[in-house]
Design a protein around this motif. Structure first.
Motif: not given
Length: 151
Positions: A62-87
């Motif tokens: 239940p904690s899963c969250e959609v971060v990107l949706v795209f259509s068409g002939r393309a590629c998508g990439s999502f980067h997230r930083a490591n948890d360094a203790g920030f909010e």
């Protein structure tokens, strides 16, 4: 006779889920930050709803969250930083015709938002390999954050 075969071939493509010529396909990227980082992606889905549903099902929490949706002939990439203790944790996303381009852009965007001690170590990626149309962003996590900032 040729028309009969064309209609039969299109019907078979529709029944098997293969993209009919010119029909856009959808991809969704999902993250789960609960207890760390997990990323999931699906591509070549018939609709936005199908893509989101399939990606969330792969995640299965239940904690899963959609971060990107795209259509068409393309590629998508999502980067997230490591948890360094920030909010909040830095992130970046991009869609491009090639995965190498999308990856480079999402990493660049994430890196520009880093706090001290963070690095953009987590990535989710997918490419639509079928269907028609140029790559179009349908939804990004940035949309949600912009809505929250208005309040």
């Amino acid at each position: 006779m040729k028309l009969k075969w064309t209609v039969a071939a299109l019907a078979a493509l529709t029944l098997t889920g293969a993209a009919a010529p010119g029909q856009p396909r959808y991809a969704a990227l999902v993250e789960d930050l609960e207890g760390g980082f997990r990323g999931f992606a699906v591509a070549d889905q018939a609709s936005r709803a199908d893509a989101e549903k399939a990606a969330l099902a792969k995640c299965g929490q239940p904690s899963c969250e959609v971060v990107l949706v795209f259509s068409g002939r393309a590629c998508g990439s999502f980067h997230r930083a490591n948890d360094a203790g920030f909010e909040t944790r830095a992130f970046g996303w991009a869609t491009e015709p090639k995965l190498t381009e999308a990856t480079a852009q999402s990493l660049k965007t994430c890196s520009a938002e880093l706090y001290t001690g963070e690095s953009c170590v987590h990535q989710i990626k997918a490419c639509n390999s079928s269907g028609g149309g140029e790559g179009t962003v349908v939804y990004s996590i940035s949309d949600t954050l912009e809505d929250e900032e208005e309040w």
